[in-house]
Scaffold this active site. Structure first.
Site, PDB file in Angstrom:
ATOM      1  N   ARG A  18       0.847  -1.211   0.000  1.00  0.00           N
ATOM      2  CA  ARG A  18       0.000   0.000   0.000  1.00  0.00           C
ATOM      3  C   ARG A  18       0.869   1.242   0.000  1.00  0.00           C
ATOM      4  O   ARG A  18       0.539   2.247  -0.615  1.00  0.00           O
ATOM      5  CB  ARG A  18      -0.943  -0.004   1.198  1.00  0.00           C
ATOM      6  CG  ARG A  18      -2.253  -0.746   0.981  1.00  0.00           C
ATOM      7  CD  ARG A  18      -2.045  -2.200   0.545  1.00  0.00           C
ATOM      8  NE  ARG A  18      -3.290  -2.918   0.373  1.00  0.00           N
ATOM      9  CZ  ARG A  18      -3.877  -3.646   1.329  1.00  0.00           C
ATOM     10  NH1 ARG A  18      -3.304  -3.789   2.510  1.00  0.00           N
ATOM     11  NH2 ARG A  18      -5.011  -4.257   1.093  1.00  0.00           N
TER      12      ARG A  18
ATOM     13  N   ASP B  47       0.090  -6.749  -3.140  1.00  0.00           N
ATOM     14  CA  ASP B  47      -1.319  -6.478  -2.851  1.00  0.00           C
ATOM     15  C   ASP B  47      -1.886  -5.713  -4.044  1.00  0.00           C
ATOM     16  O   ASP B  47      -1.180  -5.497  -5.034  1.00  0.00           O
ATOM     17  CB  ASP B  47      -1.465  -5.685  -1.529  1.00  0.00           C
ATOM     18  CG  ASP B  47      -2.734  -6.080  -0.772  1.00  0.00           C
ATOM     19  OD1 ASP B  47      -3.826  -5.922  -1.350  1.00  0.00           O
ATOM     20  OD2 ASP B  47      -2.630  -6.556   0.370  1.00  0.00           O
TER      21      ASP B  47
ATOM     22  N   HIS C  64      -6.667  -9.901  -3.594  1.00  0.00           N
ATOM     23  CA  HIS C  64      -5.725  -8.762  -3.491  1.00  0.00           C
ATOM     24  C   HIS C  64      -4.740  -8.790  -4.661  1.00  0.00           C
ATOM     25  O   HIS C  64      -3.533  -8.630  -4.487  1.00  0.00           O
ATOM     26  CB  HIS C  64      -4.991  -8.801  -2.144  1.00  0.00           C
ATOM     27  CG  HIS C  64      -5.894  -8.443  -0.987  1.00  0.00           C
ATOM     28  ND1 HIS C  64      -6.389  -7.173  -0.804  1.00  0.00           N
ATOM     29  CD2 HIS C  64      -6.403  -9.194   0.029  1.00  0.00           C
ATOM     30  CE1 HIS C  64      -7.158  -7.144   0.282  1.00  0.00           C
ATOM     31  NE2 HIS C  64      -7.201  -8.358   0.792  1.00  0.00           N
TER      32      HIS C  64
ATOM     33  N   ASP D 199      -6.685 -14.127   2.071  1.00  0.00           N
ATOM     34  CA  ASP D 199      -7.720 -13.337   2.754  1.00  0.00           C
ATOM     35  C   ASP D 199      -8.625 -12.615   1.751  1.00  0.00           C
ATOM     36  O   ASP D 199      -8.224 -12.322   0.635  1.00  0.00           O
ATOM     37  CB  ASP D 199      -7.078 -12.308   3.696  1.00  0.00           C
ATOM     38  CG  ASP D 199      -6.114 -11.371   2.963  1.00  0.00           C
ATOM     39  OD1 ASP D 199      -5.414 -11.842   2.035  1.00  0.00           O
ATOM     40  OD2 ASP D 199      -6.065 -10.181   3.300  1.00  0.00           O
ATOM     41  N   GLU D 200      -9.847 -12.373   2.204  1.00  0.00           N
ATOM     42  CA  GLU D 200     -10.777 -11.438   1.557  1.00  0.00           C
ATOM     43  C   GLU D 200     -10.946 -11.684   0.059  1.00  0.00           C
ATOM     44  O   GLU D 200     -10.865 -10.764  -0.748  1.00  0.00           O
ATOM     45  CB  GLU D 200     -10.301  -9.994   1.809  1.00  0.00           C
ATOM     46  CG  GLU D 200     -10.261  -9.672   3.294  1.00  0.00           C
ATOM     47  CD  GLU D 200      -9.738  -8.278   3.611  1.00  0.00           C
ATOM     48  OE1 GLU D 200     -10.301  -7.639   4.514  1.00  0.00           O
ATOM     49  OE2 GLU D 200      -8.761  -7.817   2.989  1.00  0.00           O
TER      50      GLU D 200
ATOM     51  N   TRP E  18      -6.727 -13.614  12.163  1.00  0.00           N
ATOM     52  CA  TRP E  18      -6.757 -12.143  12.182  1.00  0.00           C
ATOM     53  C   TRP E  18      -8.139 -11.585  12.476  1.00  0.00           C
ATOM     54  O   TRP E  18      -8.271 -10.553  13.116  1.00  0.00           O
ATOM     55  CB  TRP E  18      -6.197 -11.568  10.876  1.00  0.00           C
ATOM     56  CG  TRP E  18      -7.063 -11.712   9.661  1.00  0.00           C
ATOM     57  CD1 TRP E  18      -7.178 -12.804   8.853  1.00  0.00           C
ATOM     58  CD2 TRP E  18      -7.930 -10.725   9.100  1.00  0.00           C
ATOM     59  NE1 TRP E  18      -8.053 -12.556   7.827  1.00  0.00           N
ATOM     60  CE2 TRP E  18      -8.526 -11.282   7.951  1.00  0.00           C
ATOM     61  CE3 TRP E  18      -8.266  -9.408   9.449  1.00  0.00           C
ATOM     62  CZ2 TRP E  18      -9.439 -10.578   7.153  1.00  0.00           C
ATOM     63  CZ3 TRP E  18      -9.160  -8.708   8.656  1.00  0.00           C
ATOM     64  CH2 TRP E  18      -9.747  -9.298   7.527  1.00  0.00           C
TER      65      TRP E  18
ATOM     66  N   TYR F 221      -3.645  -5.039  15.522  1.00  0.00           N
ATOM     67  CA  TYR F 221      -3.629  -4.289  14.258  1.00  0.00           C
ATOM     68  C   TYR F 221      -3.139  -2.868  14.523  1.00  0.00           C
ATOM     69  O   TYR F 221      -3.848  -2.033  15.075  1.00  0.00           O
ATOM     70  CB  TYR F 221      -5.016  -4.334  13.602  1.00  0.00           C
ATOM     71  CG  TYR F 221      -5.134  -5.489  12.617  1.00  0.00           C
ATOM     72  CD1 TYR F 221      -4.620  -6.739  12.959  1.00  0.00           C
ATOM     73  CD2 TYR F 221      -5.692  -5.325  11.354  1.00  0.00           C
ATOM     74  CE1 TYR F 221      -4.670  -7.797  12.066  1.00  0.00           C
ATOM     75  CE2 TYR F 221      -5.750  -6.384  10.452  1.00  0.00           C
ATOM     76  CZ  TYR F 221      -5.238  -7.610  10.817  1.00  0.00           C
ATOM     77  OH  TYR F 221      -5.281  -8.666   9.927  1.00  0.00           O
TER      78      TYR F 221
ATOM     79  N   ASP G 173      -2.413  -0.543  12.443  1.00  0.00           N
ATOM     80  CA  ASP G 173      -2.968   0.537  11.601  1.00  0.00           C
ATOM     81  C   ASP G 173      -4.201   1.136  12.271  1.00  0.00           C
ATOM     82  O   ASP G 173      -4.659   2.207  11.880  1.00  0.00           O
ATOM     83  CB  ASP G 173      -3.317   0.027  10.194  1.00  0.00           C
ATOM     84  CG  ASP G 173      -4.159  -1.243  10.212  1.00  0.00           C
ATOM     85  OD1 ASP G 173      -3.873  -2.146  11.023  1.00  0.00           O
ATOM     86  OD2 ASP G 173      -5.104  -1.335   9.409  1.00  0.00           O
TER      87      ASP G 173
ATOM     88  N   TRP H 275      -0.875  -2.525   8.413  1.00  0.00           N
ATOM     89  CA  TRP H 275      -1.351  -2.286   7.038  1.00  0.00           C
ATOM     90  C   TRP H 275      -1.100  -0.821   6.736  1.00  0.00           C
ATOM     91  O   TRP H 275      -1.269   0.036   7.609  1.00  0.00           O
ATOM     92  CB  TRP H 275      -2.831  -2.660   6.935  1.00  0.00           C
ATOM     93  CG  TRP H 275      -3.034  -4.108   7.249  1.00  0.00           C
ATOM     94  CD1 TRP H 275      -3.516  -4.622   8.425  1.00  0.00           C
ATOM     95  CD2 TRP H 275      -2.701  -5.228   6.424  1.00  0.00           C
ATOM     96  NE1 TRP H 275      -3.507  -5.998   8.358  1.00  0.00           N
ATOM     97  CE2 TRP H 275      -3.016  -6.390   7.147  1.00  0.00           C
ATOM     98  CE3 TRP H 275      -2.169  -5.358   5.138  1.00  0.00           C
ATOM     99  CZ2 TRP H 275      -2.810  -7.672   6.639  1.00  0.00           C
ATOM    100  CZ3 TRP H 275      -1.976  -6.625   4.622  1.00  0.00           C
ATOM    101  CH2 TRP H 275      -2.296  -7.768   5.365  1.00  0.00           C
TER     102      TRP H 275
HETATM  103  C1  ACM Z   1      -6.161  -8.915   6.578  1.00  0.00           C
HETATM  104  O1  ACM Z   1      -6.123  -8.055   7.463  1.00  0.00           O
HETATM  105  N1  ACM Z   1      -6.846  -8.708   5.453  1.00  0.00           N
HETATM  106  C2  ACM Z   1      -5.462 -10.177   6.717  1.00  0.00           C
END
Ligand code: ACM
Ligand code: ZN
Length: 482
Positions: free
Chosen positions: A121, A150, A214, A277-278, A348, A374, A376, A422
């Site tokens: 990022r 990403d 991602h 993820d996601e 996570w 986390y 961030d 992040w």
């Molecule tokens: C994540 O925070 N998407 C692993």
């Protein structure tokens, strides 16, 4: 006596260490390269002689330290034990206050004490990553999870796929005043340099290449790897995107082979993080190739299709002698499509995924976003604090226990834990430092110090001394006691 993380046993003795000029390390030849590394740490600090001895009876990361009036004796069995002992000494020498004579016996509670940096990022210089690694090692953090890819940028050159860095490492900058393409990547020499720098500080680097979601930077570089063929772009927005790698296209595995071969050449770690993820399933549900794959493999859902990919990637790594780590999504639907039990699950979304994974026999690394991990997220709910999405107050992180709620028979499956940064909003190393310090100090104590010896009140008071040490290392910090 302030040492973070708090050692296993501290016995203060009468008298004080007499500082007598430059630090001089001597001892067992086996520890020579460690002594060379730490000699740089001690440049400019007022110390004295430090003698290192090999002590066979101590465990891997353990060390014993005797600070006397005129000298310091450090013993350990391994280089990592010696290194951790040196960091304790370094902390004491970084403070101006008198150092009481002391006997310390120290050992770690968990083997995995990690930190993850998102370099997609936003991109950080090699020099700054080294500064960070050095500061992490001062707190016995021993795993650096390097998030290299990403949607917003691919940072790892792959010989067979040159466009991944030519196109995929640059995005249209989202801050319009800059109005230019920004980004970058780490050359193989940069990566080797960072890996060696970390290894000298007893930090193992675990690379992450995020598949199959991602993936905007991959798709912008090689549109044929998507379900629709594009157009795609290296994302300058934040979020989770619909376009992911096409699961019906075998080219995905050609790419993975090239990536895993490259990682194998650059990273000695036995672990590779494969993301997972996601992943949005819209494209797969509407893609004839993905539907054919599901039909051919007898998969009943897109979620099962993701599990099928995870198993293939994990097997490819196994063939290379590596163990796969995945975000906790890789566990979903693995009742129907069995995930190999050696895949390590990184929990996570709270700790639910980790709790379920240990029940199924997996090893787990905890990084729950609900328990302060986390970085961030904001330090507090002061509207002037930077950060995104949620709150990670330092006391919540300090009181985090990776074993909480897990039955004793399964404790050995919890390797440890880590904090993640992040970097959507973190456009410079100095801002990253503000988010990391001193929260990582709390994480270090949660992972190193015996649970029964933890006290947030004591830790908070210790930070009055410790944050001055971090000032001397030039780190930008959130002030907990301000
Ligand atoms: C994540 O925070 N998407 C692993
Ligand atoms: Zn597809």
């Amino acid at each position: 006596m302030v040492i973070i993380p708090r050692p296993f046993l501290i016995k203060e003795k009468g008298g004080f260490f007499r500082r007598s000029g430059a630090v001089h390390c001597s001892g067992n030849a086996e520890f020579h390269s460690i002594m060379e590394t730490v000699q740089q740490h001690f440049n400019g600090l007022d110390g004295g002689p430090i003698r290192c001895t090999k002590e066979e009876s101590l465990d891997g990361e353990s060390y014993r330290l005797d600070i006397k009036e005129d000298s310091i004796d450090l013993s350990a069995r391994t280089s990592s034990g010696i290194y951790h002992g040196f960091q304790t000494i370094r902390q004491l020498l970084l403070s101006d206050e008198a150092i009481q004579c002391v006997h310390i016996e120290d050992q770690s509670r968990f083997a995995w004490r990690g930190f993850m940096l998102d370099t997609s990022r936003h991109f950080y210089s090699v020099a700054w990553i080294k500064k960070l690694l050095d500061a992490l090692s001062l707190h016995h953090i021993n795993r650096f999870h390097w998030h290299l890819t990403d949607d917003q940028g691919w940072r790892l050159p792959i010989k067979q796929y040159p466009l991944l860095t030519e196109i995929g490492s640059k995005r249209l900058e989202c801050r319009p005043v800059w109005g230019r393409y920004s980004g970058g990547f780490y050359s193989h020499d940069d990566i080797r340099d960072i890996v060696a720098f970390a290894a000298a500080r007893q930090i193992e680097i675990i690379p992450e290449v995020d598949f199959p979601g991602h993936a905007s930077a991959i798709l912008a570089s090689y549109p044929g790897l998507g379900c629709t063929g594009g157009p795609y772009r290296v994302e300058d927005r934040h979020g989770i995107f619909e376009d992911v790698l096409c699961a019906g296209n075998d080219s995905l595995f050609d790419l993975a082979h090239a990536v895993f071969d490259t990682l194998g050449e650059l990273f000695p770690s036995s672990f590779v993080h494969i993301g997972g993820d996601e992943v949005r399933f819209n494209r797969w549900n509407n893609c004839p190739k993905c539907q054919k794959r599901m039909h051919d493999c007898g998969l009943s859902s897109a979620r099962a299709l993701q599990s099928w990919i995870t198993v293939r990637l994990a097997t490819m790594l196994e063939e290379r002698g590596k163990t796969a780590i995945g975000w906790d999504e890789v566990l979903e639907d693995s009742d129907n499509y069995c995930l190999p039990s050696d895949v390590i699950v990184m929990s996570w979304r709270g700790r639910t995924g980790g709790d379920a994974a240990v029940q199924r026999g997996h090893k787990v690394i905890m990084a729950p976003n609900t328990e302060g991990c986390y970085l961030d997220y904001r330090h507090s709910n002061d509207p002037e604090e930077p950060g995104q999405i949620g709150l990670s107050p330092i006391d919540v992180l300090y009181n985090f226990d990776p074993l909480n709620g897990i039955e004793a028979a399964l404790h050995t499956q919890i390797l440890g834990a880590q904090c993640n940064l992040w970097s959507e909003l973190i456009y410079a190393g100095k801002i990253a430092e503000y988010m990391i310090f001193p929260r990582i100090c709390a994480c270090a104590e949660a992972l190193w110090t015996p649970a029964s010896d933890k006290s947030f009140e004591r830790f908070k008071a210790d930070l009055n001394v410790h944050q001055q040490r971090l000032d001397k290392l030039g780190l930008n910090q959130y002030r907990i006691n301000a």
